[in-house]
Design a protein around this motif. Structure first.
Motif, mmCIF file in Angstrom:
data_model
loop_
_atom_site.group_PDB
_atom_site.id
_atom_site.type_symbol
_atom_site.label_atom_id
_atom_site.label_comp_id
_atom_site.label_asym_id
_atom_site.label_seq_id
_atom_site.Cartn_x
_atom_site.Cartn_y
_atom_site.Cartn_z
ATOM 1 N N ALA A 114 0.840 -1.203 0.000
ATOM 2 C CA ALA A 114 0.000 0.000 0.000
ATOM 3 C C ALA A 114 0.875 1.254 0.000
ATOM 4 C CB ALA A 114 -0.917 0.010 1.215
ATOM 5 N N PRO A 115 0.445 2.282 -0.734
ATOM 6 C CA PRO A 115 1.208 3.528 -0.735
ATOM 7 C C PRO A 115 1.092 4.233 0.616
ATOM 8 C CG PRO A 115 -0.836 3.815 -1.924
ATOM 9 C CD PRO A 115 -0.745 2.351 -1.570
ATOM 10 N N LEU A 116 2.046 5.091 0.882
ATOM 11 C CA LEU A 116 2.033 5.824 2.141
ATOM 12 C C LEU A 116 0.959 6.893 2.152
ATOM 13 C CD1 LEU A 116 5.859 6.226 2.709
ATOM 14 C CD2 LEU A 116 4.317 4.605 3.806
ATOM 15 N N VAL A 117 0.693 7.494 1.016
ATOM 16 C CA VAL A 117 -0.288 8.571 0.927
ATOM 17 C C VAL A 117 -1.374 8.151 -0.054
ATOM 18 C CG1 VAL A 117 -0.643 10.995 0.376
ATOM 19 C CG2 VAL A 117 1.521 10.267 1.364
ATOM 20 N N ARG A 118 -2.607 8.198 0.399
ATOM 21 C CA ARG A 118 -3.731 7.780 -0.438
ATOM 22 C C ARG A 118 -4.306 8.970 -1.186
ATOM 23 N NH1 ARG A 118 -7.092 3.112 1.770
ATOM 24 N NH2 ARG A 118 -8.684 4.396 0.836
ATOM 25 N N CYS A 119 -4.709 8.729 -2.412
ATOM 26 C CA CYS A 119 -5.298 9.778 -3.253
ATOM 27 C C CYS A 119 -6.762 10.040 -2.901
ATOM 28 C CB CYS A 119 -5.209 9.383 -4.727
ATOM 29 S SG CYS A 119 -3.537 9.178 -5.331
ATOM 30 N N ASP A 120 -7.398 9.087 -2.244
ATOM 31 C CA ASP A 120 -8.825 9.229 -1.977
ATOM 32 C C ASP A 120 -9.124 9.795 -0.589
ATOM 33 O OD1 ASP A 120 -8.042 6.967 -0.589
ATOM 34 O OD2 ASP A 120 -9.711 5.727 -1.259
ATOM 35 N N GLU A 121 -8.117 10.358 0.042
ATOM 36 C CA GLU A 121 -8.316 11.027 1.327
ATOM 37 C C GLU A 121 -7.932 12.502 1.175
ATOM 38 O OE1 GLU A 121 -6.080 8.898 4.241
ATOM 39 O OE2 GLU A 121 -7.424 7.174 4.169
ATOM 40 N N ILE A 122 -8.684 13.370 1.808
ATOM 41 C CA ILE A 122 -8.417 14.807 1.738
ATOM 42 C C ILE A 122 -7.520 15.169 2.921
ATOM 43 C CG2 ILE A 122 -9.425 17.110 1.789
ATOM 44 C CD1 ILE A 122 -12.001 15.853 0.623
ATOM 45 N N PRO A 123 -6.247 15.505 2.651
ATOM 46 C CA PRO A 123 -5.343 15.797 3.763
ATOM 47 C C PRO A 123 -5.533 17.196 4.358
ATOM 48 C CG PRO A 123 -4.189 16.013 1.690
ATOM 49 C CD PRO A 123 -5.571 15.515 1.366
ATOM 50 N N TRP A 124 -6.098 18.113 3.570
ATOM 51 C CA TRP A 124 -6.279 19.489 4.031
ATOM 52 C C TRP A 124 -7.412 20.108 3.231
ATOM 53 C CZ3 TRP A 124 -6.246 24.250 1.645
ATOM 54 C CH2 TRP A 124 -6.147 25.364 2.476
ATOM 55 N N GLU A 125 -8.266 20.835 3.929
ATOM 56 C CA GLU A 125 -9.318 21.572 3.238
ATOM 57 C C GLU A 125 -9.687 22.796 4.054
ATOM 58 O OE1 GLU A 125 -12.950 19.393 2.634
ATOM 59 O OE2 GLU A 125 -12.895 18.545 4.631
ATOM 60 N N MET A 126 -10.216 23.789 3.364
ATOM 61 C CA MET A 126 -10.673 25.011 4.013
ATOM 62 C C MET A 126 -12.055 25.321 3.457
ATOM 63 S SD MET A 126 -8.823 28.754 4.251
ATOM 64 C CE MET A 126 -8.620 28.910 2.488
ATOM 65 N N PHE A 127 -13.025 25.428 4.350
ATOM 66 C CA PHE A 127 -14.413 25.691 3.968
ATOM 67 C C PHE A 127 -14.926 24.645 2.982
ATOM 68 C CE2 PHE A 127 -12.519 30.019 4.623
ATOM 69 C CZ PHE A 127 -13.014 30.205 5.911
ATOM 70 N N GLY A 128 -14.482 23.394 3.141
ATOM 71 C CA GLY A 128 -14.929 22.308 2.286
ATOM 72 C C GLY A 128 -14.247 22.238 0.934
ATOM 73 N N VAL A 129 -13.223 23.057 0.741
ATOM 74 C CA VAL A 129 -12.497 23.080 -0.533
ATOM 75 C C VAL A 129 -11.110 22.483 -0.300
ATOM 76 C CG1 VAL A 129 -11.617 24.549 -2.384
ATOM 77 C CG2 VAL A 129 -13.755 25.151 -1.237
ATOM 78 N N SER A 130 -10.787 21.430 -1.049
ATOM 79 C CA SER A 130 -9.499 20.753 -0.880
ATOM 80 C C SER A 130 -8.424 21.403 -1.750
ATOM 81 C CB SER A 130 -9.631 19.273 -1.258
ATOM 82 O OG SER A 130 -9.769 19.132 -2.657
ATOM 83 N N MET A 131 -7.201 20.973 -1.558
ATOM 84 C CA MET A 131 -6.101 21.489 -2.385
ATOM 85 C C MET A 131 -6.316 21.123 -3.853
ATOM 86 S SD MET A 131 -2.654 21.123 -0.086
ATOM 87 C CE MET A 131 -2.930 19.465 0.486
ATOM 88 N N ALA A 132 -6.835 19.939 -4.117
ATOM 89 C CA ALA A 132 -7.097 19.552 -5.507
ATOM 90 C C ALA A 132 -8.154 20.473 -6.120
ATOM 91 C CB ALA A 132 -7.554 18.092 -5.573
ATOM 92 N N ASN A 133 -9.189 20.821 -5.335
ATOM 93 C CA ASN A 133 -10.215 21.756 -5.815
ATOM 94 C C ASN A 133 -9.603 23.113 -6.134
ATOM 95 O OD1 ASN A 133 -12.494 20.632 -3.210
ATOM 96 N ND2 ASN A 133 -12.116 19.698 -5.185
ATOM 97 N N LEU A 134 -8.768 23.601 -5.225
ATOM 98 C CA LEU A 134 -8.112 24.896 -5.442
ATOM 99 C C LEU A 134 -7.211 24.864 -6.672
ATOM 100 C CD1 LEU A 134 -7.202 25.845 -1.769
ATOM 101 C CD2 LEU A 134 -8.957 26.899 -3.207
#
Length: 153
Positions: A114-134
């Motif tokens: 298993a990888p150390l960091v999963r793509c399907d988890e949000i590690p950080w978000e602000m007001f419901g917006v994740s880094m990928a969204n930004l």
């Protein structure tokens, strides 16, 4: 400085700012990127290099490739956003599969691979917006700057 060169500088600078922000989260904030996070960076690396080239010689194909580089990051970011929100599955190398029906040995193998960091988890978000969204929004803005520079060619 011409308006076109200013737009190129803003576009390449926007990509550089996004990369610096990603590195800041990674190296200062201690947030290791997942596979899709890395993929989102590649288009911006390309756009930065093309920005330097376009400032020297603003040929339309170079400007178009810069726009495509930034846009590719937005597309991957949108895909990553869907993976984070569980709208669809991500690459099997960064999300876990079902453990139903696995033997103890198979389960241990899956855990160890298993990888150390999963793509399907949000590690950080602000007001419901994740880094990928930004990244989607910022990358689209950078791509539009490239297109504006292209229209001035």
């Amino acid at each position: 400085m011409s308006r076109q060169r200013l737009l190129i500088l803003l576009a390449a600078g926007g990509s550089a700012a996004l990369i610096l922000g990603a590195w800041g989260f990674q190296y200062i904030g201690g947030m290791a990127p997942c596979k899709l996070c890395y993929w989102q960076r590649y288009g911006h690396y390309l756009a930065i290099v093309l920005g330097g080239l376009a400032l020297w010689r603003p040929y339309p194909p170079v400007l178009m490739l810069g726009a495509l580089g930034a846009f590719s990051s937005a597309v991957i970011g949108a895909y990553h956003s869907g993976v984070e929100r569980k709208w669809w599955e991500g690459p099997t190398t960064c999300t876990s599969g079902s453990i139903e029906g696995l033997s103890a040995d198979d389960l241990m193998k899956q855990i160890m691979e298993a990888p150390l960091v999963r793509c399907d988890e949000i590690p950080w978000e602000m007001f419901g917006v994740s880094m990928a969204n930004l990244n989607v929004l910022a990358s689209l803005a950078v791509a539009l700057l490239w297109v504006a520079a292209l229209r001035r060619a």
